[in-house]
Design a protein around this motif. Structure first.
Motif, PDB file in Angstrom:
ATOM      1  N   THR A 213       0.842  -1.194   0.000  1.00  0.00           N
ATOM      2  CA  THR A 213       0.000   0.000   0.000  1.00  0.00           C
ATOM      3  C   THR A 213       0.881   1.248   0.000  1.00  0.00           C
ATOM      4  N   SER A 214       0.594   2.148  -0.938  1.00  0.00           N
ATOM      5  CA  SER A 214       1.372   3.388  -1.007  1.00  0.00           C
ATOM      6  C   SER A 214       0.710   4.454  -0.150  1.00  0.00           C
ATOM      7  N   PRO A 215       1.491   5.238   0.570  1.00  0.00           N
ATOM      8  CA  PRO A 215       0.917   6.321   1.375  1.00  0.00           C
ATOM      9  C   PRO A 215       0.322   7.396   0.463  1.00  0.00           C
ATOM     10  N   VAL A 216      -0.522   8.240   1.008  1.00  0.00           N
ATOM     11  CA  VAL A 216      -1.107   9.312   0.189  1.00  0.00           C
ATOM     12  C   VAL A 216      -0.027  10.351  -0.125  1.00  0.00           C
ATOM     13  N   GLU A 217      -0.204  11.043  -1.256  1.00  0.00           N
ATOM     14  CA  GLU A 217       0.799  12.033  -1.728  1.00  0.00           C
ATOM     15  C   GLU A 217       1.039  13.124  -0.695  1.00  0.00           C
ATOM     16  N   ARG A 218      -0.033  13.591  -0.041  1.00  0.00           N
ATOM     17  CA  ARG A 218       0.141  14.656   0.951  1.00  0.00           C
ATOM     18  C   ARG A 218       1.171  14.264   1.995  1.00  0.00           C
ATOM     19  N   ALA A 223       6.455  14.713   4.310  1.00  0.00           N
ATOM     20  CA  ALA A 223       7.618  14.018   4.880  1.00  0.00           C
ATOM     21  C   ALA A 223       8.885  14.382   4.112  1.00  0.00           C
ATOM     22  N   LEU A 224       8.740  14.526   2.801  1.00  0.00           N
ATOM     23  CA  LEU A 224       9.900  14.909   1.985  1.00  0.00           C
ATOM     24  C   LEU A 224      10.435  16.269   2.441  1.00  0.00           C
ATOM     25  N   ASP A 225       9.521  17.220   2.649  1.00  0.00           N
ATOM     26  CA  ASP A 225       9.943  18.551   3.132  1.00  0.00           C
ATOM     27  C   ASP A 225      10.656  18.427   4.471  1.00  0.00           C
ATOM     28  N   ARG A 226      10.093  17.581   5.322  1.00  0.00           N
ATOM     29  CA  ARG A 226      10.674  17.443   6.661  1.00  0.00           C
ATOM     30  C   ARG A 226      12.092  16.857   6.586  1.00  0.00           C
ATOM     31  N   ILE A 227      12.267  15.918   5.700  1.00  0.00           N
ATOM     32  CA  ILE A 227      13.627  15.340   5.569  1.00  0.00           C
ATOM     33  C   ILE A 227      14.582  16.419   5.038  1.00  0.00           C
ATOM     34  N   LYS A 228      14.105  17.165   4.043  1.00  0.00           N
ATOM     35  CA  LYS A 228      14.996  18.171   3.434  1.00  0.00           C
ATOM     36  C   LYS A 228      15.370  19.273   4.419  1.00  0.00           C
ATOM     37  N   GLU A 229      14.491  19.530   5.378  1.00  0.00           N
ATOM     38  CA  GLU A 229      14.800  20.547   6.402  1.00  0.00           C
ATOM     39  C   GLU A 229      15.805  20.034   7.437  1.00  0.00           C
TER      40      GLU A 229
END
Ligand SMILES: Cc1ncc(C[n+]2csc(CCOP(=O)(O)OP(=O)(O)O)c2C)c(N)n1
Ligand SMILES: O=C1C[C@@H](O)[C@H](O)[C@@H](O)C1=O
Ligand SMILES: [Mg+2]
Length: 637
Positions: A213-218, A223-229
């Motif tokens: 199951t893939s997580p929703v795009e939101r 999460a991507l933003d959080r990792i990049k920060e």
């Protein structure tokens, strides 16, 4: 007219089990491998007869203790990454009650096992039957109601036709990664033998799809933003990562983006030990390297972890002012922990998405990762080479036993072997693809810190329930799953005494397992716990009524069953025994006499335990105060 087949409840059950398949990553395989059983009056004539008549492809194996055989079933399913199971059947009353601990073990570890406890008569004819409880409040309350608290699905089939909906629900629960665990279907002994015209469609091949199951795009984008920060992210590799086979993508992300990883017990051996970003076990039983990384993290990416107290050092491991969380988990309940950003979905599928979208992101670690690893390797080397002396020995668990007591242990057990030396020697001598099985006592801490393997899925720790007595039976289950690999159960004398009789089952079915019994004559880790919290040494050493340490010849016990046995007290003897054990086709037991207090300790973890608030012993009061101070730092919910 729909086609029907006239069968007993038990016959229908066996026929259904033969038709269950699982589909994972394009491959379809039968889901139920076999049935462990101990027959009694509650199941021999119903389910026993059905299995005798036509087991189909099911491997029918006789257990020796209901808890033990169910532990073997758990270990099998765990080693098969939850993609294949055994069912377990026991007689009514004590036979079934014996499986309750195992069901709890399966529950705490999220492992699917189909429990089939026999139950008292549905017709209540006769009432009471042998082994039936009699409650004044209800006749329908039986021993098996106790399974409700330890099952992910629970049902009692009092009429044959109920079996159909019960089984379909049970298999949905067991094959759903978010709810995988024990399913219990209680079978009254008269119902087992009752016939019914079952709809033929019920027995058609049924495929359970383990879709990723893939997580929703939101959630993924947030999460991507959080990792990049983040400047110092750390991945915690949990059991969910392992069951999802996410090891390779974790390594990819680590390498491309300079992100270290640490491991839980359930997650260890998802990623090879020598992978440069792998800092090893984390938390209470963690390495100094892993705990330093967690300490300095500004982002924790929990991949399929339940965040038990052993992973979080009882919720004190993180710096909550600076550390944020992303939890990747198939279970929403788990994803919610630590107010994390919730990425609800399959670990591998989620991480593959991150890998495609992280671009040029790099975490800002420099040389410290290598320095921490080097420091830990030096510590492992030191632990390997600790040598006992009879004058001034400072044990790893220091200042508990006087030199005189340590010498007494050395004399009675006739050994000067330290536990860390023995364990590292074991690890360094066995083949890399060996499966190590452990569960309780002091050894889980030692293996979590010290066991090194580059072969994935070979570190097998039951540390959800840490149930003493799992190890030997677990080794049998692991062997059934990995017949071409050597299996090593590592356990203490306490665990061996608690339950080891599936060794006989291993011998009976010629499933070779190796039992490495670390005899320190006592409940060592609990003795450490009481003495580290201000108490004396009370009732945790194995001493007789004359206060003499008990020296037991465990090798002789196993020899009596027919195992090949060894007794060792030095590194050289252990290596020789292990080399000889590798050549055997029969199961082996190595009785390793070790000194108490020589297991690993420390490295930054902390365990919240129930110290007494009021005591005549000032050391206990002091321990209580220290605990209160530690709790100040703990996450509050
Ligand atoms: C079934 C069960 N009962 C009790 C416990 C609590 N307990 C945990 S470790 C332990 C003692 C273990 O002794 P041993 O196996 O000899 O290992 P050691 O700590 O000496 O290495 C006990 C009693 C448990 N985990 N499981
Ligand atoms: O109480 C316990 C203490 C732990 O150190 C041990 O590994 C575990 O088995 C347990 O139950
Ligand atoms: Mg012990």
């Amino acid at each position: 007219m729909r086609e029907t087949i006239r069968l007993t409840t038990a016959q229908a059950l066996v026929k259904f089990l033969n038709q269950q398949y699982i589909y994972v990553d394009g491959v379809e395989t039968p889901f139920v491998e076999g049935v462990f059983n101990i027959f009694g009056h509650g199941n021999v004539l119903g389910l026993g007869h059905a299995l005798e008549e036509n087991p189909g492809h099911l491997n029918v194996m006789q257990g020796k203790n209901e808890q033990g055989m169910a532990h073997a079933a758990i270990a099998y399913a765990k080693q098969m990454k939850r993609q294949k199971i055994y069912a377990v059947t026991a007689s009514a009353g004590p036979g079934s009650a014996n499986m309750i601990t195992a069901a709890a073990t399966a529950h705490a570890n999220n492992i699917p096992v189909l429990f089939l406890p026999a139950d008292t008569f549905a017709t209540r004819q006769p009432d009471p039957v042998l082994q039936q409880l009699e409650h004044e409040s209800s006749i329908s309350l039986t021993t098996n109601d106790a399974f409700k608290a330890v099952s992910r699905y629970w049902d009692r089939v009092t009429r044959p036709e109920q079996l159909m909906s019960a089984l379909i629900r049970a298999f949905e629960v067991m094959t759903n990664p978010a709810t995988a665990g024990p399913a219990t279907i209680c079978l009254p002994q008269d119902t087992e033998g009752e016939a019914f015209d079952f709809d033929a469609s019920f027995f058609k091949k049924r495929v359970h799809y383990l879709d990723r199951t893939s997580p929703v795009e939101r959630a993924l984008n947030d999460a991507l933003d959080r990792i990049k920060e983040s400047k110092r992210p750390v991945m915690i590799v949990g059991g969910g990562a392992r069951y999802s086979s996410a090891g390779e993508v974790i390594q990819q992300i680590a390498t491309q983006h300079n992100i270290p990883l640490v491991e839980t017990h359930a997650g260890k051996s998802t990623v090879p030990n020598s992978f440069v970003y792998n800092l090893g076990g984390t938390g209470i039983l963690g390495t100094s390297a892993a705990n330093k990384a967690i300490d300095s993290a500004d982002l924790v990416i929990g991949i399929g972890t339940r965040y038990t107290d052993f992973t979080t050092s009882s919720k004190t491991a993180f710096d909550y002012d600076k550390t944020r969380f992303i939890n990747i988990n198939v279970s929403r309940v788990q994803a919610y922990k630590f107010d994390a950003l919730q990425v609800v979905g399959d670990a591998k599928a989620s991480l593959e998405w991150f890998s495609q979208h992280l671009g040029n992101y790099k975490a800002s670690y420099g040389q410290e990762l290598q320095e921490w690893q080097k420091e830990w390797q030096e510590e492992r080397q030191r632990l390997h080479n600790i040598v006992f002396n009879r004058e001034t020995f400072k044990a790893e668990i220091a200042d508990h036993f006087s030199q005189e007591i340590m010498n007494d242990y050395a004399d009675v057990l006739q050994t000067e072997f330290t536990q860390t030396n023995a364990l590292i020697t074991l690890n360094d001598t066995v083949a890399d693809d060996s499966v190590v099985v452990a569960s309780a006592g002091s050894l889980p801490g030692d293996v979590q810190r010290l066991w090194e393997t580059d072969t994935v899925n070979t570190y097998h720790l039951e540390y959800g329930y840490s149930c003493m007595g799992y190890e030997v039976a677990g080794a049998l289950g692991a062997k059934l799953a990995n017949p071409d690999q050597e299996i090593y159960a590592v356990l203490g004398d306490g665990s061996f005494l608690m339950l080891h009789t599936e060794l006989v089952t291993a011998l009976q079915y010629k499933q070779k397992i190796n039992i490495c019994l670390f005899d320190n004559a006592g409940y060592g880790c609990i003795n450490n716990l009481q003495m580290s919290n201000g108490g004396g040494s009370f009732n945790c050493e194995l001493r007789d009524v004359d206060n003499q340490i008990m020296a037991i010849d465990y090798a002789m016990v196993a020899k009596g069953y027919g195992a090949k046995v060894y007794r060792v007290t030095t590194r050289e003897e252990l290596v020789a025994a292990l080399e000889d054990a590798k050549k055997q086709t029969v199961s082996t037991l190595i009785d390793i006499k070790v000194l108490p207090k020589t297991m690993t300790d420390g490295y930054g973890g902390w365990w919240n335990v129930g110290v007494s608030e009021v005591s005549d012993n000032p050391n206990v009061t002091q321990a209580w105060k220290q605990r209160q101070q530690k709790l100040e730092k703990a996450w509050k919910y």
